[in-house]
Design an enzyme around this catalytic site. Structure first.
Site, PDB file in Angstrom:
ATOM      1  N   HIS A 116       4.465 -18.104   3.088  1.00  0.00           N
ATOM      2  CA  HIS A 116       3.380 -19.054   2.796  1.00  0.00           C
ATOM      3  C   HIS A 116       2.685 -18.708   1.495  1.00  0.00           C
ATOM      4  CE1 HIS A 116       1.017 -15.788   4.441  1.00  0.00           C
ATOM      5  NE2 HIS A 116      -0.084 -16.392   4.042  1.00  0.00           N
ATOM      6  N   LYS A 119       5.092  -8.958   0.497  1.00  0.00           N
ATOM      7  CA  LYS A 119       4.662  -7.592   0.177  1.00  0.00           C
ATOM      8  C   LYS A 119       4.727  -6.704   1.408  1.00  0.00           C
ATOM      9  CE  LYS A 119       2.569  -4.794  -2.786  1.00  0.00           C
ATOM     10  NZ  LYS A 119       3.605  -3.822  -2.382  1.00  0.00           N
ATOM     11  N   LYS A 157       8.574  -6.145   5.055  1.00  0.00           N
ATOM     12  CA  LYS A 157       8.737  -4.711   5.297  1.00  0.00           C
ATOM     13  C   LYS A 157      10.188  -4.335   5.118  1.00  0.00           C
ATOM     14  CE  LYS A 157       5.946  -1.372   6.701  1.00  0.00           C
ATOM     15  NZ  LYS A 157       4.487  -1.435   6.511  1.00  0.00           N
TER      16      LYS A 157
HETATM   17  N1  GLU Z   1       3.106   0.423   3.780  1.00  0.00           N
HETATM   18  C1  GLU Z   1       1.721   0.102   3.628  1.00  0.00           C
HETATM   19  C2  GLU Z   1       1.241  -0.748   4.782  1.00  0.00           C
HETATM   20  O1  GLU Z   1       1.789  -0.716   5.861  1.00  0.00           O
HETATM   21  C3  GLU Z   1       1.402  -0.459   2.250  1.00  0.00           C
HETATM   22  C4  GLU Z   1       2.064  -1.739   1.904  1.00  0.00           C
HETATM   23  C5  GLU Z   1       1.876  -2.164   0.454  1.00  0.00           C
HETATM   24  O2  GLU Z   1       1.135  -1.528  -0.267  1.00  0.00           O
HETATM   25  O3  GLU Z   1       2.510  -3.162   0.064  1.00  0.00           O
HETATM   26  O4  GLU Z   1       0.260  -1.425   4.697  1.00  0.00           O
END
Ligand code: GLU
Length: 472
Positions: free
Chosen positions: A65, A70, A106
């Site tokens: 969306h 990220k 992720k």
């Molecule tokens: N791995 C971290 C989280 O679970 C950071 C993710 C990021 O900075 O994109 O929020």
């Protein structure tokens, strides 16, 4: 339900459904928000010693969306598709809560990083990156990875270097990954960001009069006791900053080797130093080792902070929790069933999707820095410093009094990048907390902060879909 990871995904979905029932979002739209938009599973060979190993890995983009998507990349032997899907979904809600304009994603590589040499880890990381590039699953406007459990700035530097090898001409290539070393297009304050955000979030809890009345706590964090499970990046900075800036007393620490306790408080710096030197926290002077590693959950304290992996508090040990405030510094440390028990016993769970959002918040600042090709503060620092000096000179001239050198330095100091990053993070954690509390205190039948946070996130994501014109 079999594995911890499957249970984790089920927990996230269950929490989603419970919160969704409090909204008036169209069922079709809810379904669209709930599902993972793209799941990429890969198996690639990497040379390890004089043989080849097939490595299993994933990248999941939960929601498109907003773009880019990220989220971190995890290196762990427990990685599986459901775990990565659960973590990607949490990233969507997390970004929405803290107004970071990204969709959630992720990545996971199913390896135990400790079993490989740095050279082998580099080969694995670079090969994983190549797989992502091939499938168009990485890029500053597509999908931007970051560190997570088992990875850090070293891996992010390898990812950037690999990306640049393939996409050398892209002017914004540095924004293809965050959590990079400061000297390699990273940002000051990213390493501590998740732990610092956890501290700011908990500090807000201890300033909310209604919550404090419910819990029977006095205002403020000073003197409150804390137990931390996990001394990785998130746990160690949460402890250091809570102790140094919040005057919190750390009474228990837990790691793979066991759990230590001290009624008088454990100095976080000393504990980290000791573990670096001895490879264990056990035996730290002034502490006792508890009989069972899992005993951290039952230590009598005000704030319990699971800061490692998911599903560590389950229906089996939830009844042992004595802490009134449980801060989810890790992603998904409390299963849905365990949360029901804790809430029934009067505990307050500060949910992961809010409390550990400091990492992605500062990742967003890093990405903005990369796109602007300039460090924060460069334009205004000297101007502000000169302005403050002019004010002081004018005051001195008007009053005939002089301000001493030390005070002058303090007053005229203009913000460096790290000051601005911390200020942006603090502002984010405070304003998001108030948005969640508005739902918590304002909605009928919402009796926990996770539902309140979820509702806040769902309304924002749904609103985005509607402005995109995808749903009427
Ligand atoms: N791995 C971290 C989280 O679970 C950071 C993710 C990021 O900075 O994109 O929020």
């Amino acid at each position: 339900m079999s594995s911890k990871q499957a249970k984790f995904y089920e927990s996230v979905q269950r929490n989603f459904d419970r919160a969704a029932a409090h909204t008036d979002i169209h069922p079709g739209l809810l379904q669209q928000i709930k599902v993972c938009n793209a799941v990429y599973q890969m198996n690639f060979p990497v040379r390890i010693g004089d043989t080849y190993q097939v490595i299993e890995a994933y990248r999941v983009q939960h929601s498109h969306h907003r773009l880019p998507t990220k989220g971190g990349i995890r290196f762990s032997h427990l990685v599986d598709q459901e775990e990565v899907m659960a973590l990607a979904a949490l990233m969507t809600y997390k970004c929405a809560i803290v107004d970071v304009p990204f969709g959630g994603a992720k990545g996971g590589v199913k390896i135990s990083p400790r079993s490989y040499t740095p050279e082998e880890l580099e080969r694995i990381t670079r090969r994983y990156t190549v797989e992502l590039i091939r499938k168009n699953f990485i890029g500053p406007s597509i999908d931007v990875p970051a560190p997570d459990y088992g990875t850090g700035e070293r891996e992010m530097a390898w990812i950037l270097d690999t990306y640049q090898t393939f996409k050398g001409g892209e002017i914004d290539a540095a924004g293809c990954v965050t959590g990079k070393p400061v000297r390699q297009n990273g940002i000051n304050g990213r390493t501590e960001a998740t732990g610092r955000g956890v501290y700011y979030g908990l500090r807000e809890v201890f300033h909310d009069e209604k919550l404090l009345a419910k819990l029977g706590f006095s205002r403020g964090m000073a003197g409150k006791t804390m137990v931390i499970q996990g001394m990785g990046n998130v746990g160690s900075y949460t402890g250091l900053i809570s102790q140094n800036e919040g005057d919190v007393k750390i009474v228990g620490l837990s790691e793979i080797e066991g759990t230590i306790y001290s009624e008088n408080g454990i100095d976080m710096e000393a504990a980290l130093e000791y573990r670096k030197e001895h490879g264990t926290i056990l035996g730290l002077p002034g502490t006792v080792t508890l009989p069972d590693r899992g005993d951290w959950v039952a230590i009598d304290c005000d704030i319990l902070v699971p800061a490692a992996l998911e599903s560590v508090i389950t229906e089996e040990n939830a009844h042992r929790v004595k802490a009134k405030v449980i801060g989810e510094a890790a992603n998904g440390p409390i299963t849905a069933e365990a949360a029901d028990i804790i809430i029934k016993n009067g505990g307050v769970i500060v949910p992961d999707m809010y409390l550990n959002a400091g990492g992605v918040t500062v990742s967003y600042f890093e990405w903005l820095k990369n796109l602007s090709h300039m460090r924060f503060g460069r334009m205004e620092k000297r101007f502000n410093h000169n302005t403050y000096e002019n004010i002081i000179n004018t005051v001195e001239n008007l009053t005939g009094k002089t301000i001493n050198e030390k005070e002058k330095q303090f007053i005229t100091r203009a913000a460096d990048e790290v000051d601005l990053v911390r200020s942006g993070l603090e502002e984010t954690m405070i304003s998001s907390f108030h948005q969640i509390m508005e739902v918590y205190h304002g909605y009928k039948n919402v009796d926990n902060l996770r539902d309140a946070a979820f509702i806040t996130a769902l309304n924002k994501v749904a609103n985005d879909y509607m402005t995109l014109g995808v749903f009427p």
